[in-house]
Design a protein around this motif. Structure first.
Motif, mmCIF file in Angstrom:
data_model
loop_
_atom_site.group_PDB
_atom_site.id
_atom_site.type_symbol
_atom_site.label_atom_id
_atom_site.label_comp_id
_atom_site.label_asym_id
_atom_site.label_seq_id
_atom_site.Cartn_x
_atom_site.Cartn_y
_atom_site.Cartn_z
ATOM 1 N N LYS A 217 0.831 -1.204 0.000
ATOM 2 C CA LYS A 217 0.000 0.000 0.000
ATOM 3 C C LYS A 217 0.872 1.264 0.000
ATOM 4 C CE LYS A 217 -3.916 -2.141 -0.011
ATOM 5 N NZ LYS A 217 -4.766 -2.095 -1.226
ATOM 6 N N GLN A 218 2.011 1.189 0.691
ATOM 7 C CA GLN A 218 2.935 2.324 0.712
ATOM 8 C C GLN A 218 3.478 2.589 -0.689
ATOM 9 O OE1 GLN A 218 3.889 4.132 3.731
ATOM 10 N NE2 GLN A 218 4.474 5.543 2.117
ATOM 11 N N GLN A 223 3.421 5.857 -5.579
ATOM 12 C CA GLN A 223 3.147 5.982 -7.010
ATOM 13 C C GLN A 223 2.269 7.201 -7.285
ATOM 14 O OE1 GLN A 223 4.510 4.195 -9.276
ATOM 15 N NE2 GLN A 223 3.366 4.686 -11.117
ATOM 16 N N ILE A 224 1.243 7.393 -6.441
ATOM 17 C CA ILE A 224 0.371 8.567 -6.588
ATOM 18 C C ILE A 224 1.179 9.843 -6.410
ATOM 19 C CG2 ILE A 224 -1.573 9.825 -5.571
ATOM 20 C CD1 ILE A 224 -2.800 7.121 -4.825
ATOM 21 N N ILE A 225 2.041 9.870 -5.408
ATOM 22 C CA ILE A 225 2.867 11.053 -5.148
ATOM 23 C C ILE A 225 3.787 11.335 -6.331
ATOM 24 C CG2 ILE A 225 4.708 11.976 -3.680
ATOM 25 C CD1 ILE A 225 3.463 10.380 -1.365
ATOM 26 N N LYS A 253 -5.651 5.806 0.086
ATOM 27 C CA LYS A 253 -4.450 4.986 0.240
ATOM 28 C C LYS A 253 -3.758 5.272 1.573
ATOM 29 C CE LYS A 253 -4.641 2.734 -3.601
ATOM 30 N NZ LYS A 253 -5.012 1.310 -3.552
ATOM 31 N N ASN A 254 -3.722 6.535 1.939
ATOM 32 C CA ASN A 254 -3.086 6.931 3.192
ATOM 33 C C ASN A 254 -3.790 6.286 4.385
ATOM 34 O OD1 ASN A 254 -1.313 8.207 4.889
ATOM 35 N ND2 ASN A 254 -2.237 10.224 4.706
ATOM 36 N N LEU A 260 -3.090 -0.400 8.432
ATOM 37 C CA LEU A 260 -2.185 -1.548 8.432
ATOM 38 C C LEU A 260 -1.012 -1.337 9.383
ATOM 39 C CD1 LEU A 260 -2.121 -2.434 4.638
ATOM 40 C CD2 LEU A 260 -2.941 -3.915 6.477
ATOM 41 N N SER A 261 -0.493 -0.109 9.409
ATOM 42 C CA SER A 261 0.623 0.202 10.305
ATOM 43 C C SER A 261 0.188 0.058 11.763
ATOM 44 C CB SER A 261 1.134 1.624 10.049
ATOM 45 O OG SER A 261 1.625 1.762 8.738
#
Length: 629
Positions: A217-218, A223-225, A253-254, A260-261
Motif C-alpha cells: 500500500k505504501q 506511485q500517486i505522489i 491509500k493513506n 495496516l501500520s
C-alpha cells in the motif's frame, strides 16, 4: 530483553516470496569474488575482530565482579573492597564502551572505503556500456544498483559480517563463563531459550504478512505522489481539474497504510507481554535452583555471588542467540545484494576503443556504409543491407517512414551502435579500428530531444569545450541566435537552466544545443531533426548558422522539413531495411516510389504549414508597420 527480541521479528527474520524465488546460488567463485573486495582491508578487519573479541571478554567482567561484590564485600562487609570492586566494574564498562567506539569507527571506515571502491568501479563500467544498455534498462534500476544496492553493502559489512563475529564471540565467552561458574545453573538458564524462539517465529509470520501488505500500500501511495507531484504530472492534474479526485485517492491509500501500520504495531502487544514474562523465567529458575542447591548444600562451591553473576550473564546470552537464528536470512540477503551488483558489472562492454586505435584525419573524408546489417533482436531485423557513400564535405539528407531506422543509421557513425555485419568507414578506415574518444571528438550531434544538465548556461556550453574563452562562447551563441536571449536574462550566461533545461522553451534549448556543437567545432556533423522544436521564426534565424556550420564539413541530416531536404546535395531514402532510393528531390519524385509517397503524405503538409506560417508572419509585420506609421 523483551523489546530486543521483538525487534528482530517480522521481515528481518523472513524471506519474501521474491527473495525465495531469486535466492542466489552460493558458489565458491561468488564467495571469493565478495572476499576480493575485503582483501585490501584485511589488516583492518583483523583489528576489528580482535577488538570484538576483547570487547566480548571485557563485557563479562561487570557481571563477574557483581558476584564478587555480593560474596566478598556484602556478605562479609568490606567497604574498601566494595569501592574497589565498584570502580573495577565501572572501569570495565568504560573500557568496553571505548573499545566498542573504536571498533565501530574502523568498521564504518572499512565499509565506506569498500563502497567508495565499488561505486567507482560501477560508474566506470556503466560509462563504458553501449548506448543500447541505457535504452533497454530502466533509469530507476540503474540508480538503484548504483546507490541503494551498493550502499547496502555497508550494512552487510558492518551489520551481517561483524554481527556474526560479535554474536559468536559474545555467545562463546558467555557460555564459557557460565559453565566455569556453575554448569548446573548454566543448563537451567538455557532451558528458556526454546520458549523465546518458538513463539517469536509464530508471531513473526503474522507480523510479516502485515508488514508486506503495508509496504504494498505504501508503494501505491508513493506511485500517486510520484505521478501527481512531478512537473508533468502536476500540470496534467491542473489542466484536467483532477485535484479533488487525486486528493481523494491519496486520502484513501493513506488511510489504508495507517490502518495496516496500526495493526502491525498492535500485532505483538500481548506477545511482548508474554515474552517479557519468559525472559524473567530464566533468572527466576536460576534463583530457584541456585537457592535450592545453596540451602540443601548440594553444591558446596555455589555462593550467592555466583547465582547473582549467573543471572546477569544469562540475560547476556539471549540476544546473540536470536541474532544468529536470523543468520540464514541475513546471509541470503547479503549474497542477493552482491549478486545484483555483479549482474551489472558482468554485462559485457560490447563497444570499446581498440588497443592503439587509429586517429586519422576526418575532415572532408568520404563516409561509406557497406553491406551494413543491424537488429535489436534477431527475429526483427531493422537494417538488412545498407549501402551508400557520402562524399567528403557534402551534405546528405536521410528520410524515410517512421521506425525505418534513420537514427540508427547515423548513430552507427559515432559508434553508439555497432553494425552486426558490414562496415561503416570514414576516409577508408573502419570506425571500429579508430580510437573511440578521438572518433567521437570529431563528430558533432544535434538531436531532436535536447538534453541540458541542471546548471548554468555557461556550464552547459563548456561541456563541449572546457577551456573555451568567453569570446568563443559568445561567438557560438551569436551564430545560433541565442546570445541576445541569454544577455536579456538578469544573470546572463550564469542563468540556471533547471532540471533538463525546463526553465527554457523548446526552441531556446535547441538553439543552446546547436551553440554547444558549434563550440565543439567537429569535422563531421549529424543533425537528427535538429530544427523540429523550433517555430518558423527561430528556424529561419538559425538555419543560416547551420548552413554556415556545414560548410567544409561532411554532414548527415535527418529531416522532415522539405526546406532542409531541398538544400541537401543528395537525399537517401531508408525503407525496408535498405537505402531504397537516392537522388535529388526532382529525381526521387520522378521515381514515383517511397519518396514520392513521403512527399505527398508528410512533406507537402509541412511545406504548406511553413508557407502559411511565413505569410502570417509577413501579415503581422505589415500590421505592425501600419500601427507604427
Amino acid at each position: 530483553m523483551a523489546g530486543g527480541m521483538y525487534g528482530g521479528l517480522g521481515p528481518r527474520g523472513h524471506l519474501t516470496d521474491e527473495e525465495k524465488a531469486n535466492k542466489p546460488h552460493v558458489t565458491k567463485g561468488l564467495l571469493l569474488r565478495i572476499l576480493g573486495y575485503l582483501k585490501p582491508y584485511w589488516i583492518q578487519f583483523v583489528f576489528v575482530f580482535i577488538t570484538i573479541l576483547i570487547s566480548a571478554v571485557v563485557g563479562l567482567l561487570p557481571s563477574i565482579i557483581t558476584g564478587r561484590i555480593v560474596d566478598e564485600a556484602l556478605v562479609h562487609p568490606n567497604m574498601k573492597l566494595l569501592l574497589e570492586l565498584c570502580l573495577a566494574a565501572f572501569a570495565a564498562v568504560g573500557v568496553s564502551q571505548i573499545i566498542g567506539v573504536l571498533e565501530s569507527y574502523i568498521n564504518a571506515w572499512i565499509s565506506q572505503r569498500i563502497i567508495f571502491d565499488m561505486k567507482n568501479q560501477m560508474y566506470s563500467h556503466l560509462q563504458r556500456m553501449p548506448h543500447a544498455f541505457f535504452t533497454s534498462e530502466k533509469q530507476g534500476d540503474i540508480i538503484t544498483r548504483m546507490n541503494t544496492d551498493i550502499n547496502g553493502v555497508s550494512s552487510v559489512i558492518s551489520g551481517t559480517l561483524t554481527s556474526i563475529v560479535s554474536n559468536v564471540a559474545t555467545l562463546v565467552t558467555t557460555l564459557v563463563a557460565l559453565f566455569m561458574m556453575s554448569w548446573k545453573l548454566a543448563l537451567i538458564g538455557m532451558i528458556v531459550i526454546p520458549l523465546l524462539i518458538i513463539p517469536s517465529r509464530v508471531v513473526g509470520n503474522t507480523r510479516f504478512k502485515l508488514v508486506t501488505k503495508s509496504h504494498e500500500k505504501q508503494d501505491e501511495m508513493n506511485q500517486i505522489i510520484n505521478e501527481t507531484l512531478s512537473v508533468s504530472g502536476s500540470m496534467l492534474v491542473k489542466l484536467f481539474t483532477r485535484e479533488q479526485k487525486e486528493y481523494d485517492s491519496f486520502v484513501k491509500k493513506n488511510e489504508e497504510v495507517t490502518k495496516l501500520s496500526l495493526r502491525e504495531a498492535q500485532s505483538g502487544r500481548w506477545f511482548r507481554v508474554v515474552m517479557g514474562m519468559f525472559t524473567q523465567i530464566g533468572p527466576l529458575l536460576i534463583y530457584l535452583a541456585g537457592g535450592y542447591f545453596l540451602i540443601r548444600g548440594n553444591d558446596p562451591g555455589l555462593s550467592v555471588g555466583t547465582i547473582t553473576a549467573t543471572v546477569a550473564l544469562i540475560n547476556r546470552l539471549y540476544r546473540p542467540v536470536e541474532s544468529l537464528l536470523n543468520l540464514g536470512v541475513d546471509f541470503t540477503r547479503s549474497l542477493a545484494l552482491f549478486t545484483r551488483i555483479f549482474d551489472y558489472l558482468d554485462r559485457p562492454i560490447t563497444i570499446s576503443s581498440p588497443e592503439n586505435g587509429k586517429k586519422p584525419e576526418l575532415a572532408k573524408k568520404d563516409i561509406t556504409y557497406q553491406n551494413v546489417e543491424f537488429y535489436y533482436s534477431e527475429d526483427k531485423p531493422l537494417l538488412t543491407d545498407v549501402n551508400f557513400t557520402v562524399p567528403g564535405g557534402s551534405m546528405y539528407a536521410i528520410v524515410g517512414p517512421s521506425g525505418s531506422g534513420k537514427s540508427t543509421v547515423v548513430n552507427m557513425l559515432p559508434r553508439l551502435y555497432d553494425a552486426i555485419s558490414g562496415t561503416v568507414s570514414v576516409g577508408g578506415v573502419d570506425v571500429r579500428e579508430m580510437d573511440l574518444t578521438w572518433l567521437r571528438s570529431q563528430i558533432g550531434v544535434v538531436t531532436q530531444d535536447t538534453y541540458l544538465f541542471n546548471g548554468t548556461v555557461l556550464e552547459n556550453l563548456r561541456y563541449a569545450k572546457e577551456d573555451a574563452t568567453m569570446e568563443e562562447i559568445e561567438d557560438a551563441c551569436k551564430k545560433a541566435s541565442i546570445h541576445d536571449f541569454i544577455m536579456s536574462q538578469p544573470k546572463g550566461y550564469d542563468t540556471e537552466v533547471g532540471n533538463r533545461g525546463l526553465k527554457l522553451s523548446g526552441g531556446e534549448k535547441q538553439r543552446l544545443s546547436i551553440a554547444r556543437v558549434i563550440l565543439k567545432d567537429p569535422k563531421i556533423l549529424i543533425l537528427d531533426e535538429a530544427t523540429s522544436a523550433l517555430d518558423s521564426i527561430s528556424e529561419n534565424a538559425i538555419q543560416g548558422a547551420l548552413e554556415t556550420m556545414m560548410v567544409g564539413r561532411t554532414s548527415l541530416v535527418i529531416a522532415h522539413r522539405l526546406s532542409t531536404i531541398l538544400k541537401a546535395d543528395r537525399i537517401l531514402v531508408v525503407s525496408g531495411g535498405v537505402i531504397a532510393e537516392q537522388g535529388t528531390h526532382e529525381e526521387l519524385l520522378s521515381m514515383n516510389g517511397v519518396y514520392r509517397e513521403l512527399y505527398e503524405t508528410q512533406f507537402r503538409t509541412v511545406i504548406t504549414y511553413e508557407t502559411n506560417g511565413h505569410e502570417e508572419e509577413k501579415e503581422d509585420k505589415s500590421k505592425q508597420k501600419e500601427v507604427m506609421g
